[in-house]
Write a protein that holds these residues in place. Sequence first.
Motif, short mmCIF file in Angstrom:
data_model
loop_
_atom_site.label_atom_id
_atom_site.label_comp_id
_atom_site.label_asym_id
_atom_site.label_seq_id
_atom_site.Cartn_x
_atom_site.Cartn_y
_atom_site.Cartn_z
N ILE A 22 -23.48 -17.99 1.45
CA ILE A 22 -23.33 -17.08 1.05
C ILE A 22 -22.87 -16.48 -0.64
N ASP A 23 -23.16 -15.40 -0.44
CA ASP A 23 -23.49 -14.62 -2.38
C ASP A 23 -21.60 -14.16 -2.63
N PHE A 24 -20.76 -15.14 -3.31
CA PHE A 24 -18.88 -14.77 -2.87
C PHE A 24 -19.24 -14.18 -4.64
N ASP A 25 -19.89 -14.17 -5.39
CA ASP A 25 -19.07 -13.81 -6.77
C ASP A 25 -20.24 -12.81 -7.11
N GLY A 26 -21.64 -12.75 -6.06
CA GLY A 26 -22.23 -11.73 -6.82
C GLY A 26 -23.51 -11.59 -7.91
N ASP A 27 -24.00 -12.77 -7.86
CA ASP A 27 -24.74 -12.97 -8.85
C ASP A 27 -26.06 -13.36 -9.06
N GLY A 28 -26.30 -13.07 -7.38
CA GLY A 28 -27.91 -13.04 -6.68
C GLY A 28 -28.10 -14.70 -6.28
N LYS A 49 -20.48 -11.51 5.11
CA LYS A 49 -22.09 -10.56 4.89
C LYS A 49 -22.03 -11.42 5.36
N GLY A 50 -22.75 -11.54 6.79
CA GLY A 50 -23.99 -11.96 7.84
C GLY A 50 -24.02 -12.82 8.28
N PHE A 51 -23.20 -13.84 7.52
CA PHE A 51 -23.12 -15.40 8.32
C PHE A 51 -22.07 -16.64 8.50
N PHE A 52 -21.75 -16.91 9.79
CA PHE A 52 -21.23 -17.61 10.45
C PHE A 52 -20.58 -18.42 9.47
N ARG A 53 -19.43 -18.60 9.19
CA ARG A 53 -18.78 -19.51 7.84
C ARG A 53 -17.31 -19.38 8.86
N TRP A 54 -16.55 -21.28 8.14
CA TRP A 54 -15.14 -21.47 8.25
C TRP A 54 -14.59 -21.13 6.90
N TYR A 55 -13.58 -20.59 7.09
CA TYR A 55 -12.41 -19.64 5.38
C TYR A 55 -11.09 -21.21 6.15
N SER A 56 -11.43 -22.12 4.66
CA SER A 56 -9.86 -22.81 5.20
C SER A 56 -9.78 -23.11 3.42
N TYR A 57 -9.10 -23.98 3.34
CA TYR A 57 -8.52 -24.28 2.10
C TYR A 57 -9.67 -25.69 2.13
N ALA A 58 -10.49 -25.97 0.95
CA ALA A 58 -10.95 -27.23 1.02
C ALA A 58 -10.75 -27.82 -0.74
N ILE A 59 -11.58 -29.13 -0.73
CA ILE A 59 -11.81 -29.60 -1.76
C ILE A 59 -13.57 -29.49 -1.86
N HIS A 60 -14.03 -28.55 -3.09
CA HIS A 60 -15.60 -28.21 -2.62
C HIS A 60 -16.56 -28.36 -4.13
N GLY A 61 -17.92 -28.13 -4.49
CA GLY A 61 -18.40 -28.41 -5.09
C GLY A 61 -18.66 -26.79 -5.19
N THR A 62 -19.17 -26.92 -6.48
CA THR A 62 -19.58 -25.00 -6.91
C THR A 62 -20.97 -25.01 -7.20
N GLN A 63 -21.30 -24.06 -7.93
CA GLN A 63 -22.78 -23.65 -9.21
C GLN A 63 -22.81 -23.60 -9.79
N ASN A 64 -21.67 -23.29 -10.48
CA ASN A 64 -20.96 -23.42 -11.94
C ASN A 64 -19.71 -24.49 -12.12
N GLU A 65 -20.30 -25.13 -12.89
CA GLU A 65 -19.61 -26.35 -13.42
C GLU A 65 -18.82 -26.04 -14.44
N SER A 66 -19.00 -24.71 -15.58
CA SER A 66 -18.53 -24.76 -16.19
C SER A 66 -17.07 -24.00 -15.12
N ARG A 67 -16.73 -23.15 -14.27
CA ARG A 67 -15.51 -23.63 -13.84
C ARG A 67 -14.44 -24.67 -14.14
N ILE A 68 -15.07 -25.93 -14.16
CA ILE A 68 -13.88 -27.17 -13.70
C ILE A 68 -13.58 -27.27 -14.91
N GLY A 69 -11.83 -27.44 -14.37
CA GLY A 69 -11.08 -27.16 -15.61
C GLY A 69 -10.48 -26.11 -15.76
N LYS A 70 -10.96 -25.33 -15.00
CA LYS A 70 -10.20 -23.53 -15.22
C LYS A 70 -9.58 -23.11 -14.00
N ARG A 71 -8.74 -22.44 -13.99
CA ARG A 71 -8.06 -21.08 -13.08
C ARG A 71 -9.69 -20.34 -12.56
#
Length: 159
Positions: free
Chosen positions: A69-75, A104-126
């Motif tokens: 899934i591409d949540f932020d639309g960056d491809g 977006k055509g993919f079966f998923r689980w929507y849940s509160y979680a701790i998870h990684g990111t494709q963009n490490e610059s998000r760490i430490g930010k809101r």
Amino acid sequence: QDPFPVGLGRDGVTPIGSPFQPGRSLLGDFQVNAILATNRFEMEPDLIRASGKTEPWLREHLFRNMSLIDFDGDGQGNEYGSGFIGLHPINSEVTHPFHFGDYKGFFRWYSYAIHGTQNESRIGKRSTGGCINVGKEDLSGLLGLMKLGDKVKVQKIAG
């Protein structure tokens, strides 16, 4: 484990016991109810039943689907990085509004979680929709330590 930098909800955090609000990270005590990664699948039996899928199907498809899934639309997909640790509130009147379903055509689980990111610059930010983003190394450590039923305290530390 000692505290480490995380990415939080883009609109901040909620007080302990508050209901989930999109864009805000929940504070409080939680129990790990699922651990999803490329080479790991653990999920409480009640969640497996709630999914409407079989455990073998979930084991093969769920995290892979979620990673596409591409949540932020960056491809690019891989919005969850290398893993997803589901969290369920403990001793709380908070209704957990999360569910399984198509996005977006993919079966998923929507849940509160701790998870990684494709963009490490998000760490430490809101920057998240509410979940807690952690860096690749910290996530790897957590995935190596965590097991179903573990307790997790999410708290804001001054500094």
